[in-house]
Design an enzyme around this catalytic site. Sequence first.
Site, mmCIF file in Angstrom:
data_model
loop_
_atom_site.group_PDB
_atom_site.id
_atom_site.type_symbol
_atom_site.label_atom_id
_atom_site.label_comp_id
_atom_site.label_asym_id
_atom_site.label_seq_id
_atom_site.Cartn_x
_atom_site.Cartn_y
_atom_site.Cartn_z
ATOM 1 N N ALA A 262 0.988 -1.055 -0.002
ATOM 2 C CA ALA A 262 0.158 0.043 0.068
ATOM 3 C C ALA A 262 0.868 1.257 -0.025
ATOM 4 O O ALA A 262 0.208 2.377 -0.579
ATOM 5 C CB ALA A 262 -1.079 0.051 1.146
ATOM 6 N N THR B 118 0.572 5.419 -1.366
ATOM 7 C CA THR B 118 0.126 6.665 -0.745
ATOM 8 C C THR B 118 0.203 8.003 -1.300
ATOM 9 O O THR B 118 -0.381 9.010 -1.183
ATOM 10 C CB THR B 118 0.714 6.666 0.822
ATOM 11 O OG1 THR B 118 2.217 6.528 0.435
ATOM 12 C CG2 THR B 118 0.299 5.389 1.568
ATOM 13 N N PHE C 184 -2.978 0.845 5.340
ATOM 14 C CA PHE C 184 -3.872 0.657 6.517
ATOM 15 C C PHE C 184 -3.139 0.908 7.644
ATOM 16 O O PHE C 184 -3.862 1.361 8.618
ATOM 17 C CB PHE C 184 -3.707 -0.974 6.238
ATOM 18 C CG PHE C 184 -5.018 -1.425 5.587
ATOM 19 C CD1 PHE C 184 -6.006 -0.741 5.406
ATOM 20 C CD2 PHE C 184 -4.956 -2.658 5.014
ATOM 21 C CE1 PHE C 184 -7.206 -1.213 4.551
ATOM 22 C CE2 PHE C 184 -5.987 -3.318 4.275
ATOM 23 C CZ PHE C 184 -7.234 -2.376 3.980
ATOM 24 N N ASP D 183 -5.160 -1.430 -6.492
ATOM 25 C CA ASP D 183 -5.669 -0.259 -7.356
ATOM 26 C C ASP D 183 -5.383 -0.171 -8.677
ATOM 27 O O ASP D 183 -5.746 0.697 -9.435
ATOM 28 C CB ASP D 183 -5.071 1.141 -6.388
ATOM 29 C CG ASP D 183 -3.460 0.866 -6.449
ATOM 30 O OD1 ASP D 183 -2.944 0.282 -7.293
ATOM 31 O OD2 ASP D 183 -2.925 1.300 -5.481
ATOM 32 N N HIS E 1 -3.787 -9.775 -3.834
ATOM 33 C CA HIS E 1 -5.053 -9.316 -3.238
ATOM 34 C C HIS E 1 -5.857 -8.736 -3.967
ATOM 35 O O HIS E 1 -7.026 -8.185 -3.643
ATOM 36 C CB HIS E 1 -4.594 -8.184 -2.055
ATOM 37 C CG HIS E 1 -3.669 -8.700 -1.120
ATOM 38 N ND1 HIS E 1 -3.066 -8.102 0.058
ATOM 39 C CD2 HIS E 1 -3.203 -9.938 -0.962
ATOM 40 C CE1 HIS E 1 -2.211 -8.600 0.578
ATOM 41 N NE2 HIS E 1 -2.380 -9.998 0.179
ATOM 42 N N CYS F 42 -25.512 -11.984 -6.207
ATOM 43 C CA CYS F 42 -24.903 -12.490 -7.689
ATOM 44 C C CYS F 42 -26.214 -12.864 -8.512
ATOM 45 O O CYS F 42 -26.800 -13.891 -8.046
ATOM 46 C CB CYS F 42 -23.950 -13.743 -7.483
ATOM 47 S SG CYS F 42 -23.530 -14.449 -9.196
ATOM 48 N N SER G 164 4.501 -3.280 4.724
ATOM 49 C CA SER G 164 5.113 -3.316 6.031
ATOM 50 C C SER G 164 5.663 -4.802 6.376
ATOM 51 O O SER G 164 6.323 -4.906 7.344
ATOM 52 C CB SER G 164 3.995 -2.795 6.998
ATOM 53 O OG SER G 164 2.917 -4.212 6.565
ATOM 54 N N ASN H 298 10.936 1.438 1.850
ATOM 55 C CA ASN H 298 9.840 1.502 2.724
ATOM 56 C C ASN H 298 10.075 2.771 3.855
ATOM 57 O O ASN H 298 11.133 2.830 4.367
ATOM 58 C CB ASN H 298 9.492 0.437 3.549
ATOM 59 C CG ASN H 298 8.094 0.110 3.921
ATOM 60 O OD1 ASN H 298 7.287 0.409 3.129
ATOM 61 N ND2 ASN H 298 7.858 0.224 5.494
HETATM 62 P P1 NAD Z 1 0.608 -1.352 5.361
HETATM 63 O O1 NAD Z 1 -0.387 -0.332 5.321
HETATM 64 O O2 NAD Z 1 0.805 -2.482 6.108
HETATM 65 O O3 NAD Z 1 2.243 -0.767 4.946
HETATM 66 C C1 NAD Z 1 2.458 0.139 4.177
HETATM 67 C C2 NAD Z 1 4.033 0.505 4.267
HETATM 68 O O4 NAD Z 1 4.410 1.494 3.414
HETATM 69 C C3 NAD Z 1 4.046 0.945 5.575
HETATM 70 O O5 NAD Z 1 5.290 0.326 6.282
HETATM 71 C C4 NAD Z 1 4.866 2.646 5.486
HETATM 72 O O6 NAD Z 1 5.856 2.894 6.285
HETATM 73 C C5 NAD Z 1 4.878 2.357 4.107
HETATM 74 N N1 NAD Z 1 4.774 3.820 3.282
HETATM 75 C C6 NAD Z 1 3.776 4.409 3.387
HETATM 76 N N2 NAD Z 1 4.163 5.634 2.457
HETATM 77 C C7 NAD Z 1 5.366 5.147 1.671
HETATM 78 C C8 NAD Z 1 5.755 5.832 0.745
HETATM 79 N N3 NAD Z 1 5.321 7.118 0.134
HETATM 80 N N4 NAD Z 1 6.932 5.510 0.329
HETATM 81 C C9 NAD Z 1 7.653 4.085 0.904
HETATM 82 N N5 NAD Z 1 6.787 3.800 1.964
HETATM 83 C C10 NAD Z 1 5.663 4.176 2.359
HETATM 84 O O7 NAD Z 1 0.290 -1.985 3.918
HETATM 85 P P2 NAD Z 1 0.537 -3.434 3.077
HETATM 86 O O8 NAD Z 1 1.972 -3.894 3.760
HETATM 87 O O9 NAD Z 1 0.518 -3.218 1.693
HETATM 88 O O10 NAD Z 1 -0.508 -4.342 3.914
HETATM 89 C C11 NAD Z 1 -2.030 -3.725 3.909
HETATM 90 C C12 NAD Z 1 -3.051 -4.487 2.749
HETATM 91 O O11 NAD Z 1 -3.955 -3.484 2.665
HETATM 92 C C13 NAD Z 1 -2.282 -4.642 1.508
HETATM 93 O O12 NAD Z 1 -1.545 -5.880 1.518
HETATM 94 C C14 NAD Z 1 -3.356 -4.586 0.406
HETATM 95 O O13 NAD Z 1 -3.939 -5.425 0.344
HETATM 96 C C15 NAD Z 1 -4.472 -3.462 1.346
HETATM 97 N N6 NAD Z 1 -4.334 -2.147 0.926
HETATM 98 C C16 NAD Z 1 -4.005 -1.682 -0.605
HETATM 99 C C17 NAD Z 1 -4.231 -0.367 -0.788
HETATM 100 C C18 NAD Z 1 -3.918 0.063 -2.577
HETATM 101 O O14 NAD Z 1 -4.380 -0.917 -3.192
HETATM 102 N N7 NAD Z 1 -3.626 1.012 -2.647
HETATM 103 C C19 NAD Z 1 -4.333 0.634 0.058
HETATM 104 C C20 NAD Z 1 -4.598 0.402 1.410
HETATM 105 C C21 NAD Z 1 -4.550 -1.152 1.701
#
Ligand code: NAD
Length: 254
Positions: free
Chosen positions: A29, A33, A40, A109, A126, A159, A201, A225
Amino acid sequence: MATLTLQGLVQDAIELLQQAQRIVALTGAGISTESGIPDFRSPGSIWREIPPVNYRDFISKAEARQQYWQTRRSLSGQVKAARPNAAHYALAELEDRHVLSGLITQNFDGLHQEAGNAPENVIELHGTSRSAACTLCGTRSSISELQERVDAGEVDPRCPVCGGYLKAATILFGQRVPDAELTRAKELTANCDLFLVVGSSLKVMPAALLPRQALSRNVPIIIVNLEATSLDEVSDVVIHAKAGFVLPQIVAQL
Ligand code: NAD
């Protein structure tokens, strides 16, 4: 001795990447951002206030499905408005240079494909929020039509094929990652010569096992990260900075 300045770490990453020909990237994720989609776990994320609905509750409780559709409305607006950022484009450029053998993403996304990575090279562990799917028979359908039904007042959309509950074609917490995607991800990892983690993460299984699989073969690991992860200690290069800032610099100097 390891270099600790950001520029030094970027140089270390470049040197490793220059030696690699079969890079596998795992994104979470955090890569999105900077495109306006919250992750999350980071402080300030709405998911800290409203925990996401898990699969078991979605299937068994009408209130959970209602909560799902309420929270999905705000997330789907953010996903619709989002455009790929510099980090997504940097990974697309790695593919253009024929050194990226595959991109495994935890994200739903669709921004990697929008940035130019070929859909067949992106493994969406996912699922995707760009389609709807039945939780019972798996039939895919249009997510915008489904969202319109919900917005028009339908409380618990079913469905038309089998009567199962409908939702976006994403994997909820507690839902099994499809075998085909996981098998492809493991095969790619088994054949890579460098594993790059961006914006994850590394707390969500089974995705978090993939860099460990690479590590067991002594494959170099690079992590970009914002926060520390449990694999920092054993990785070759760890850069705690924004992916959209760091990845373009790295790719530009390869
Ligand atoms: P997470 O939220 O657990 O971790 C995201 C990590 O990214 C954090 O450790 C944070 O420090 C880091 N981070 C945030 N902004 C950053 C940046 N600009 N550059 C580098 N690092 C950055 O997310 P996760 O590990 O992906 O797990 C949560 C689950 O939630 C995902 O597996 C996914 O399925 C889902 N999710 C997806 C989306 C999406 O599709 N964009 C968004 C939210 C959650």
